[in-house]
Design a protein around this motif. Sequence first.
Motif, PDB file in Angstrom:
ATOM      1  N   PRO A 594       0.815  -1.219   0.000  1.00 64.18           N
ATOM      2  CA  PRO A 594       0.000   0.000   0.000  1.00 64.18           C
ATOM      3  C   PRO A 594       0.852   1.275   0.000  1.00 64.18           C
ATOM      4  N   LEU A 595       0.379   2.274  -0.722  1.00 60.77           N
ATOM      5  CA  LEU A 595       1.035   3.582  -0.755  1.00 60.77           C
ATOM      6  C   LEU A 595       0.212   4.547   0.076  1.00 60.77           C
ATOM      7  N   THR A 596       0.860   5.522   0.698  1.00 62.88           N
ATOM      8  CA  THR A 596       0.079   6.541   1.386  1.00 62.88           C
ATOM      9  C   THR A 596      -0.492   7.508   0.352  1.00 62.88           C
ATOM     10  N   PHE A 597      -1.626   8.107   0.695  1.00 60.78           N
ATOM     11  CA  PHE A 597      -2.195   9.114  -0.203  1.00 60.78           C
ATOM     12  C   PHE A 597      -1.217  10.267  -0.375  1.00 60.78           C
ATOM     13  N   GLY A 598      -0.527  10.604   0.728  1.00 61.90           N
ATOM     14  CA  GLY A 598       0.436  11.704   0.669  1.00 61.90           C
ATOM     15  C   GLY A 598       1.470  11.492  -0.418  1.00 61.90           C
ATOM     16  N   THR A 599       1.967  10.264  -0.532  1.00 70.01           N
ATOM     17  CA  THR A 599       2.998   9.978  -1.535  1.00 70.01           C
ATOM     18  C   THR A 599       2.454  10.174  -2.933  1.00 70.01           C
ATOM     19  N   ILE A 600       1.230   9.726  -3.136  1.00 74.86           N
ATOM     20  CA  ILE A 600       0.640   9.828  -4.468  1.00 74.86           C
ATOM     21  C   ILE A 600       0.449  11.297  -4.850  1.00 74.86           C
ATOM     22  N   VAL A 601      -0.004  12.083  -3.871  1.00 77.44           N
ATOM     23  CA  VAL A 601      -0.330  13.485  -4.154  1.00 77.44           C
ATOM     24  C   VAL A 601       0.935  14.336  -4.233  1.00 77.44           C
ATOM     25  N   GLY A 602       1.934  13.992  -3.417  1.00 78.30           N
ATOM     26  CA  GLY A 602       3.180  14.764  -3.430  1.00 78.30           C
ATOM     27  C   GLY A 602       2.970  16.201  -2.983  1.00 78.30           C
ATOM     28  N   ARG A 603       3.538  17.114  -3.731  1.00 78.58           N
ATOM     29  CA  ARG A 603       3.460  18.538  -3.348  1.00 78.58           C
ATOM     30  C   ARG A 603       2.159  19.194  -3.801  1.00 78.58           C
ATOM     31  N   SER A 604       1.345  18.454  -4.548  1.00 75.25           N
ATOM     32  CA  SER A 604       0.145  19.073  -5.107  1.00 75.25           C
ATOM     33  C   SER A 604      -0.978  19.142  -4.090  1.00 75.25           C
ATOM     34  N   VAL A 605      -0.718  19.816  -2.993  1.00 76.35           N
ATOM     35  CA  VAL A 605      -1.758  19.979  -1.971  1.00 76.35           C
ATOM     36  C   VAL A 605      -1.974  21.462  -1.715  1.00 76.35           C
ATOM     37  N   GLY A 606      -3.108  21.764  -1.063  1.00 79.71           N
ATOM     38  CA  GLY A 606      -3.422  23.148  -0.710  1.00 79.71           C
ATOM     39  C   GLY A 606      -3.440  24.013  -1.950  1.00 79.71           C
ATOM     40  N   LYS A 607      -2.696  25.120  -1.903  1.00 78.56           N
ATOM     41  CA  LYS A 607      -2.755  26.042  -3.040  1.00 78.56           C
ATOM     42  C   LYS A 607      -2.037  25.495  -4.265  1.00 78.56           C
ATOM     43  N   PHE A 608      -1.291  24.419  -4.077  1.00 76.82           N
ATOM     44  CA  PHE A 608      -0.621  23.814  -5.240  1.00 76.82           C
ATOM     45  C   PHE A 608      -1.462  22.727  -5.894  1.00 76.82           C
ATOM     46  N   PHE A 609      -2.663  22.525  -5.362  1.00 76.64           N
ATOM     47  CA  PHE A 609      -3.520  21.481  -5.916  1.00 76.64           C
ATOM     48  C   PHE A 609      -3.892  21.796  -7.360  1.00 76.64           C
ATOM     49  N   ASP A 610      -4.176  23.071  -7.603  1.00 74.12           N
ATOM     50  CA  ASP A 610      -4.493  23.469  -8.973  1.00 74.12           C
ATOM     51  C   ASP A 610      -3.989  24.887  -9.171  1.00 74.12           C
ATOM     52  N   ILE A 611      -3.837  25.256 -10.414  1.00 72.31           N
ATOM     53  CA  ILE A 611      -3.394  26.604 -10.744  1.00 72.31           C
ATOM     54  C   ILE A 611      -4.524  27.575 -10.425  1.00 72.31           C
ATOM     55  N   THR A 612      -4.202  28.711  -9.833  1.00 69.57           N
ATOM     56  CA  THR A 612      -5.197  29.755  -9.630  1.00 69.57           C
ATOM     57  C   THR A 612      -4.856  30.900 -10.569  1.00 69.57           C
ATOM     58  N   ARG A 613      -5.812  31.243 -11.429  1.00 68.79           N
ATOM     59  CA  ARG A 613      -5.569  32.361 -12.343  1.00 68.79           C
ATOM     60  C   ARG A 613      -6.292  33.590 -11.808  1.00 68.79           C
ATOM     61  N   LYS A 614      -5.551  34.699 -11.736  1.00 66.50           N
ATOM     62  CA  LYS A 614      -6.122  35.939 -11.221  1.00 66.50           C
ATOM     63  C   LYS A 614      -5.967  37.026 -12.280  1.00 66.50           C
ATOM     64  N   THR A 615      -6.940  37.924 -12.371  1.00 63.79           N
ATOM     65  CA  THR A 615      -6.850  38.997 -13.366  1.00 63.79           C
ATOM     66  C   THR A 615      -5.949  40.097 -12.809  1.00 63.79           C
ATOM     67  N   PRO A 616      -5.499  40.992 -13.666  1.00 61.81           N
ATOM     68  CA  PRO A 616      -4.644  42.089 -13.175  1.00 61.81           C
ATOM     69  C   PRO A 616      -5.369  42.974 -12.152  1.00 61.81           C
ATOM     70  N   MET A 617      -6.695  42.945 -12.141  1.00 60.69           N
ATOM     71  CA  MET A 617      -7.444  43.806 -11.215  1.00 60.69           C
ATOM     72  C   MET A 617      -7.807  43.071  -9.929  1.00 60.69           C
ATOM     73  N   HIS A 618      -7.268  41.855  -9.768  1.00 59.71           N
ATOM     74  CA  HIS A 618      -7.691  40.998  -8.653  1.00 59.71           C
ATOM     75  C   HIS A 618      -7.569  41.700  -7.298  1.00 59.71           C
ATOM     76  N   GLU A 619      -6.411  42.353  -7.083  1.00 57.38           N
ATOM     77  CA  GLU A 619      -6.192  42.970  -5.766  1.00 57.38           C
ATOM     78  C   GLU A 619      -7.228  44.068  -5.486  1.00 57.38           C
ATOM     79  N   TRP A 620      -7.614  44.777  -6.547  1.00 60.34           N
ATOM     80  CA  TRP A 620      -8.633  45.816  -6.376  1.00 60.34           C
ATOM     81  C   TRP A 620      -9.952  45.180  -5.895  1.00 60.34           C
TER      82      TRP A 620
END
Lengths: 1000, 91
Positions: A594-620
């Motif tokens: 058996p493998l741990t889920f952590g090993t399978i997922v690796g670093r792709s957790v939290g904010k690294f799970f998927d790319i977040t695209r923000k517009t140039p006006m996001h901070e506004w």
Amino acid sequence: MSKFRINKTNFVDQTNRISFKFDGKTFFGFKGDTLASALIANGIHLVGRSFKYHRPRGIMTCGSEEPNAICQINDKSNLTEPNVRATEIELYEGLEANSQNCWPSVQFDIGGINNLISPFIPAGFYYKTFMWPKSFWKTVYEPLIRKTAGLGKSPIKPDPEIYDHKHVHCDVLVIGGGISGIISAKLSAKNNLNTILIDDKKELGGSTIFQDNEIFKINNKISKDWLLNEIHEIKKLKNLQIKTRTSVAAYHDYNYLLASESLNDHLPKNEKDRSVRQRLWKIRAKKVIIATGAIERPLVFNNNDRPGILLANSINKYLNYFGVTCGLKNVIFTNNDSGYETAISLHKKGLDVKIIDLRKRSGSELIKETEKLGIKIHWNSTITNTFGYRKINSIEIMSLSEDGSNVIGEKNKIFCDCLGISGGWTPMVHMHTQSGGKLNFRETDQVFIPKEFSDNRISVGSSNGHFELDEIVKSTNQTVKKFLHIQDTDLDDTNISCSKELEKRNIWLLPNYISIGKNKSFIDFQNDSTAKDIKLAMREGFKSIEHVKRYTTTGMATDQGKLSNMHALGIIAETAAVKMGSLGTTTFRPPFTPLTFGTIVGRSVGKFFDITRKTPMHEWHVKNNAEFENVGQWKRAWYYSRDNENMHQSVQRESKAARDSAGILDASTLGKIDIKGSDATEFLNRVYTNAWSKLSIGKCRYGLMLNEDGMVYDDGVTTRIGENHYLMTTTTGGAANVLSKLEDYLQTEWPELDVWLTSVTDHYATASICGPNSKKILKKLFSDIEFNDQNFPHMSFKNAKIDGIDCRIMRISFTGEHSYEINIEAKYGNSLWEKCMEAGKDFNITPYGTETMHLLRAEKGFIIVGQDTDGTMTPIDLQMDWIVSKKKYDFIGKRSLYRSDTMREDRKQLVGLLTDEPNTVLEEGAQIVYDENKKPIEMIGHVTSSYFSPNLNKSIALAVVKNGRKLKGQKLLVPMRDQTINVTVSDFIFYDKNNERLNA
Amino acid sequence: MFLINCPYCGERDQSEFSSGGEAHIERPKQPTELSDDEWADFLFMRKNIKGIQFERWNHSHGCRKWFNLIRDTSNDKIHGIYKMGEKPPKV
């Protein structure tokens, strides 16, 4: 030193004492111990209860095949891990382990009652019992079964550990660091091949490393000493990377393998120091040498599962490697010679040992040595019973009949505290079969071995069915030489002496005077399936091994049948009187362990799970209290909450402001494709439903794109920037797919077209200003442009400058208001936005989010692809006949609009819905029906968009309804959980039907 | 996990590619001339054979180029790769 720690070895550091807890009690072990060896040193064998019958179970092996000794580690913390094999846990200071599957304790377990009622819970018990009455399943049976099912407890908090992935390439990958793996790796690396050697233990050496017997010699050195020297030598090789504590989990096509490396599980808490816990190695190897060895087989006899019963070779490893003995009065029960090595080891340490052998006699060197040492051997005998509840205390033996099918003679009782069993060896062919290799069955010792080698994969050593030391060394040398095209090696003239096995006798299910129905001969220790279960399954008509496996759950526990699959096959073959080789095997599937889920997922957790695209006006938007909505990977401003408004209040305010004065929307996320080339116009003609030839430079046009099946795929406005230059916009979520679809047609169907596509979605920021005052705001921003309908009509575009920066202004509208979209290079997006806000201040310019955008366009009856359409809507279904060119000879999807199915009149068509009670807002997705009383109720459509319109002061909805085109004025019903809502079909344009506001 | 030799970029991991189904299905030049059955044949019918299959693949996370690939579906051996518009090599 405890009475079980009897030996000093090189592998356990007896000067380094370590304390650990098992079931709450503190014990001591040494650095180098596993949890299992430390427990055995403390005289503890009972470590868990079995899955079904809750029988006491002890440590049975010393490796990854362990079925019984599985523990919960670090219970009560978010680092807890269930089902960890005690035989693989390296001891560290502060380790806390608990037994599983028992309550209140492993010593006294209430569930043990299952053992007494076991005659009533045979294989298939669940399927047979819990079928009736049907209503009991959800309320009684399932909750009850769930409560008792499962092994261990999963952590309930997020895993705080760090996991990692690594990609590597190599010339040769050697799986397994036993003697054949070490030989292979050395040959490979010495011949300038970039080599990786992987082993799951903390040290190389496999089972030869504890083969401490004068009979087994290589070049006049005891095999273990020869191997220690080889290990020392290969560690110096430059081309060789050795990865220990690393287990190959999967072998995929094209020599792509996954291996999990354990990096800090063996360290105490204070030494871990936020380091990476496990790393998944993704290995691409030009060639793979499988040297995964073999696993010793248990024997199947009555009560063969008591604590204190271990595989014979594991006893040898505990003794010679860890320096602990599993018992003081030992019995070895075997059908082959390897059990004799253990017996001799025990005897040499001064421990009492007897041998019971299924065979009638044998005269190999090992046996001669055993007899010389005066060890008692009971030939032609079998064990018929074992005794001792929490640990074995005695066994009962009888003689075998001539053909081995029965027991004869007297019952003899032998007292013992440890029983070693050996039923021969099973080559670990998992990797070979995972890679697509086939197997052959070898009758003489009843093993499955690799059938064929390929140019880039071989098996060597005992995983290839070689069990004798001389055979292992010589054949590994020969095979690897051929495989890697090596001429001469150091091993060509190796001088090996060893004992050779002369006799074999295998009986899969040992005979007994107690009938099969009344004895407990375990096959799968972890899932508690017995020989009786296999026979029952066969009596009930299951013939295929795959069916018997699932019915009895044999081989389906976390050990995946490493110890049990062969016995299940053997007993089926014996019972059905067929050749075992003809039955085939069950499929070996990854992962190997058996493998741990952590090993399978690796670093792709939290904010690294998927790319977040923000517009140039996001901070506004953030600063101005926007709530965000995920649209694909984009974060889009959903609504802006002011003065503690809730979402509904914000949207109502924003919608009203946009129509009363001015609203501003961040439209940067819309997909933008730059289209250039002399055939650009022709290209648009082919991909959109409408005609593009007459669109003049500087003008914009709305286009609808279909799939070849005629269904709406995407929509958007395209602007003609120049003679051969267009800017296409797509939906936010569809941008990437539209681009690849267009590329597909360009590259494969129409390579003759001179057209070039470039995605410019991220290159431009877009502010969309709408409302009756939008023109005034634009005038303030661009004083040199004349904003009248002659110079700048609806659906046209102008190049402009703001503060010297180029931008493009499109006069287009998705809200139905007079409106403009300003596109500027992305880096100026936020400045542009702020300038618009400043210029619009006097006009109450109101930023609005996607929710308001959706509401405003719904008032106008504009569709959103993906919300009002679902891949089954043609333009005709959407009542958009006007956009489908009749004149064009062809465009993508055109032919499909004339298929009999797409021309049906009773297709679901887009309509408007008005609730009879104007304040009731329908739920999106709600079903629409004619008649609630006629059952089954016919669903004729569903609501796709629904809002409360502040501009109309009533609830509005878009829906798709069968034959909707003809239903205007029809009363329909929307049944909900607590009420049925009365609705009337209406036009789907609710606001400004004549488009007067566009030019206002 | 295949290793695919993109004709434009060289050998790359399968995760960089996407499969586009059966190859050499040409979009009819005159769709309006086709019967419903003929059009449906082009639109929906794809082979699913055990053995040598001609497929379209796209280096979607690379050069974004489409190309053809010959694969034995029974063992996933790749027997040839060639550009769009080229004739398939003999297998």
